[in-house]
Write a protein that holds these residues in place. Structure first.
Motif, PDB file in Angstrom:
ATOM      1  N   SER A 165      39.147 -81.707 -35.724  1.00  0.00           N
ATOM      2  CA  SER A 165      39.825 -82.756 -34.953  1.00  0.00           C
ATOM      3  C   SER A 165      39.404 -82.658 -33.497  1.00  0.00           C
ATOM      4  O   SER A 165      38.768 -81.678 -33.079  1.00  0.00           O
ATOM      5  N   GLY A 166      39.822 -83.664 -32.738  1.00  0.00           N
ATOM      6  CA  GLY A 166      39.511 -83.679 -31.318  1.00  0.00           C
ATOM      7  C   GLY A 166      40.227 -82.584 -30.557  1.00  0.00           C
ATOM      8  O   GLY A 166      39.639 -81.903 -29.712  1.00  0.00           O
ATOM      9  N   ALA A 167      41.519 -82.416 -30.843  1.00  0.00           N
ATOM     10  CA  ALA A 167      42.283 -81.380 -30.148  1.00  0.00           C
ATOM     11  C   ALA A 167      41.675 -80.008 -30.419  1.00  0.00           C
ATOM     12  O   ALA A 167      41.532 -79.182 -29.512  1.00  0.00           O
ATOM     13  N   ASN A 181      38.589 -79.511 -28.424  1.00  0.00           N
ATOM     14  CA  ASN A 181      38.895 -79.188 -27.026  1.00  0.00           C
ATOM     15  C   ASN A 181      39.434 -77.770 -26.882  1.00  0.00           C
ATOM     16  O   ASN A 181      39.129 -77.084 -25.901  1.00  0.00           O
ATOM     17  N   PHE A 235      43.635 -87.553 -21.436  1.00  0.00           N
ATOM     18  CA  PHE A 235      44.256 -87.208 -22.714  1.00  0.00           C
ATOM     19  C   PHE A 235      43.303 -86.290 -23.467  1.00  0.00           C
ATOM     20  O   PHE A 235      42.152 -86.646 -23.707  1.00  0.00           O
ATOM     21  N   HIS A 236      43.783 -85.097 -23.825  1.00  0.00           N
ATOM     22  CA  HIS A 236      42.897 -84.138 -24.481  1.00  0.00           C
ATOM     23  C   HIS A 236      43.420 -83.626 -25.817  1.00  0.00           C
ATOM     24  O   HIS A 236      42.778 -82.789 -26.438  1.00  0.00           O
ATOM     25  N   GLY A 237      44.601 -84.083 -26.255  1.00  0.00           N
ATOM     26  CA  GLY A 237      45.056 -83.679 -27.581  1.00  0.00           C
ATOM     27  C   GLY A 237      46.526 -83.303 -27.616  1.00  0.00           C
ATOM     28  O   GLY A 237      47.221 -83.346 -26.602  1.00  0.00           O
ATOM     29  N   GLU A 239      37.167 -86.932 -19.563  1.00  0.00           N
ATOM     30  CA  GLU A 239      36.660 -87.984 -20.448  1.00  0.00           C
ATOM     31  C   GLU A 239      35.814 -88.928 -19.580  1.00  0.00           C
ATOM     32  O   GLU A 239      36.356 -89.510 -18.633  1.00  0.00           O
ATOM     33  N   GLU A 295      42.977 -93.085 -23.916  1.00  0.00           N
ATOM     34  CA  GLU A 295      44.404 -93.323 -24.170  1.00  0.00           C
ATOM     35  C   GLU A 295      45.120 -93.912 -22.962  1.00  0.00           C
ATOM     36  O   GLU A 295      46.065 -94.676 -23.108  1.00  0.00           O
ATOM     37  N   ASP A 301      34.839 -84.465 -22.612  1.00  0.00           N
ATOM     38  CA  ASP A 301      35.622 -84.774 -23.809  1.00  0.00           C
ATOM     39  C   ASP A 301      35.197 -86.173 -24.263  1.00  0.00           C
ATOM     40  O   ASP A 301      35.654 -87.182 -23.725  1.00  0.00           O
ATOM     41  N   VAL A 361      35.540 -87.214 -27.374  1.00  0.00           N
ATOM     42  CA  VAL A 361      36.176 -87.379 -28.677  1.00  0.00           C
ATOM     43  C   VAL A 361      36.319 -88.860 -29.022  1.00  0.00           C
ATOM     44  O   VAL A 361      36.115 -89.264 -30.163  1.00  0.00           O
ATOM     45  N   GLN A 362      36.627 -89.673 -28.008  1.00  0.00           N
ATOM     46  CA  GLN A 362      36.773 -91.114 -28.256  1.00  0.00           C
ATOM     47  C   GLN A 362      35.520 -91.904 -27.861  1.00  0.00           C
ATOM     48  O   GLN A 362      35.094 -92.803 -28.571  1.00  0.00           O
ATOM     49  N   LYS A 380      36.685 -88.053 -33.525  1.00  0.00           N
ATOM     50  CA  LYS A 380      36.983 -89.379 -34.085  1.00  0.00           C
ATOM     51  C   LYS A 380      35.901 -90.016 -34.979  1.00  0.00           C
ATOM     52  O   LYS A 380      35.996 -89.966 -36.182  1.00  0.00           O
TER      53      LYS A 380
HETATM   54  C1  LIG Z   1      41.985 -88.723 -29.780  1.00  0.00           C
HETATM   55  C2  LIG Z   1      41.561 -87.855 -28.658  1.00  0.00           C
HETATM   56  C3  LIG Z   1      41.758 -86.469 -28.683  1.00  0.00           C
HETATM   57  C4  LIG Z   1      42.524 -85.790 -29.798  1.00  0.00           C
HETATM   58  O1  LIG Z   1      41.861 -85.902 -31.008  1.00  0.00           O
HETATM   59  P1  LIG Z   1      42.663 -85.560 -32.371  1.00  0.00           P
HETATM   60  O2  LIG Z   1      41.611 -85.681 -33.423  1.00  0.00           O
HETATM   61  O3  LIG Z   1      43.758 -86.549 -32.494  1.00  0.00           O
HETATM   62  O4  LIG Z   1      43.164 -84.172 -32.224  1.00  0.00           O
HETATM   63  C5  LIG Z   1      41.260 -85.727 -27.643  1.00  0.00           C
HETATM   64  N1  LIG Z   1      40.601 -86.305 -26.625  1.00  0.00           N
HETATM   65  C6  LIG Z   1      40.389 -87.628 -26.563  1.00  0.00           C
HETATM   66  C7  LIG Z   1      39.619 -88.197 -25.429  1.00  0.00           C
HETATM   67  C8  LIG Z   1      40.874 -88.451 -27.572  1.00  0.00           C
HETATM   68  O5  LIG Z   1      40.700 -89.778 -27.497  1.00  0.00           O
END
Ligand SMILES: *Cc1c(COP(=O)(O)O)cnc(C)c1O
Length: 386
Positions: free
Chosen positions: A96-98, A101, A127-129, A179, A184, A212, A214-215, A241
């Motif tokens: 997962s993203g969290a 991180n 937003f990091h998780g 990010e 978010e 980060d 993730v998104q 993601k």
């Molecule tokens: C969604 C998100 C996360 C968390 O990812 P999860 O898979 O929900 O744990 C972390 N950082 C960013 C930038 C995100 O958009």
């Protein structure tokens, strides 16, 4: 219908989605929706992509999981492909993203250990998780309620304020995490100038630069990594993601010292790098690598932004973003827009307090974009009148 025993942690919309194809999903009653969410940027290849389905089915028939004391060919190949694509040196696969991180934070803490540098600096609005450490890293007060005490060693700084960044990046800091486009909190792209300044300060001071993504990563912005648009090369990039098209996955990509600092026993995960997720990830990377794919994502994004801005709609204050990561700042309630869109067969997301967020599958067609935007425009008309 049986009662819902899932914990009430989301403002759920009462929709039960049962199947999908491409950029369309269908609910239990057979009603179809155009999907401008891709499950918050996850279904990057849309729904039921034939190659993804085939790879997952084939892998499930071979081996779904092995413990991480054995190596999986799929994990090796996905990691190879990620490094080839990004110029990074090594990959830690997780779920997962969290979790990605968390891994990045652990790498940074260990890199800073001998010189006593342990603070991770993040940006206000980030937003990091949802884990305790990544909540602490998240630079928004509303995420710091209820769950304390939080771990120490996080500091926050205002985005785009170069002087504040210069001041906060002192000897106590092991990493700056940000990010490139804050998702978010409202789809807020950081300027290339700020990103370059931050990367330069970090390099000069021996501070790790963690992006980060993730998104915003994995092709979402029309570039494989959003950070490369600004011409920067982070020391660590986190992905999740969209990376496996819907199968849970996360990845920490690192280069230089950060790529080799973790030794056996330092970090781990039971599911991370499992052959099923890795096989799915390989398909996503292969599809994104097809000639013209990412350029297409960029063009589709321009089509959306251009169309929305051309409306000069009184309810639209601003539209911003890159590629298929778009935020439309509205003067009406974004939640109301989201609800009305559902009634008209379109799924959209919100972000921050005043943003309608669009994260369509990267494979969406121009015709689908036009159809979805026509619905959105009607809905904005209705919301503005209400
Ligand atoms: C969604 C998100 C996360 C968390 O990812 P999860 O898979 O929900 O744990 C972390 N950082 C960013 C930038 C995100 O958009």
């Amino acid at each position: 219908m049986s009662s819902d025993k899932t914990m009430n942690t989301y403002k759920r919309m009462g929709l039960v989605l049962v199947r999908g194809s491409g950029s369309t999903v269908e609910d239990e009653e057979g009603k179809k929706y155009l999907d401008f969410t891709s499950g918050i940027g996850v279904n990057s290849l849309g729904h039921a992509h034939p190659k993804l389905v085939a790879a997952i089915a084939e892998q499930a028939g071979k081996i779904i999981h092995t413990c991480n004391y054995y190596q999986s060919r799929e994990a090796i190949e996905l990691s190879d492909a990620l490094c080839a694509r990004t110029g990074m040196d090594a990959v830690f696969l997780c779920n997962s993203g969290a979790e990605a991180n968390e891994g990045a934070i652990k790498i940074a803490r260990k890199c800073g250990e001998t010189r006593g540098a342990s603070t991770v600096v993040t940006l206000h609005g980030s937003f990091h998780g949802r884990t305790i450490a990544t909540l602490a890293a998240t630079g928004q007060d509303k995420f710091h309620e209820h769950f304390g005490p939080f771990p120490a060693g996080f500091a926050y700084v205002q985005a785009e304020d170069k002087a504040a960044l210069d001041a906060v990046l002192d000897k106590s800091v092991c990493a700056l995490m940000l990010e490139p486009i804050q998702g978010e909190s409202g789809v807020l792209p950081l300027s290339a100038g700020y990103l370059r300044y931050a990367a330069k300060l970090c390099a000069e001071r021996g501070i790790l630069f963690i992006a980060d993504e993730v998104q915003c990563g994995v092709g979402r912005t029309g570039s494989f990594l959003a950070s490369s648009c600004a011409g920067i090369r982070p020391d660590i990039v986190t992905l999740a993601k969209g990376l496996a098209g819907g199968v849970p996955v996360g990845a920490v990509l690192a280069r230089g010292e950060a790529a080799t600092i973790l030794k056996p026993g330092d970090h781990g995960t039971t599911f991370g790098g499992n052959p099923l997720a890795a096989a799915a990830g390989r398909v996503v990377l292969a599809e994104l690598g097809a000639s013209g794919f990412l350029e297409g994502v960029a063009k589709k994004g321009e089509r959306i932004l251009g169309t929305v801005l051309s409306w000069k709609h009184p309810a639209v204050i601003q539209a911003r973003g890159a590629g298929l990561m778009i935020g439309i700042v509205v003067s009406v309630s974004p939640d109301k827009v989201k609800e009305l869109c559902i009634a008209h067969g379109l799924l959209v997301l919100t972000a921050g307090s005043d943003v309608v967020r669009l994260l369509p599958p990267l494979v969406i067609t121009d015709a689908e974009i036009d159809r979805g935007l026509a619905i959105l425009r009607d809905v904005l008309d209705q919301a503005a009148k209400a």
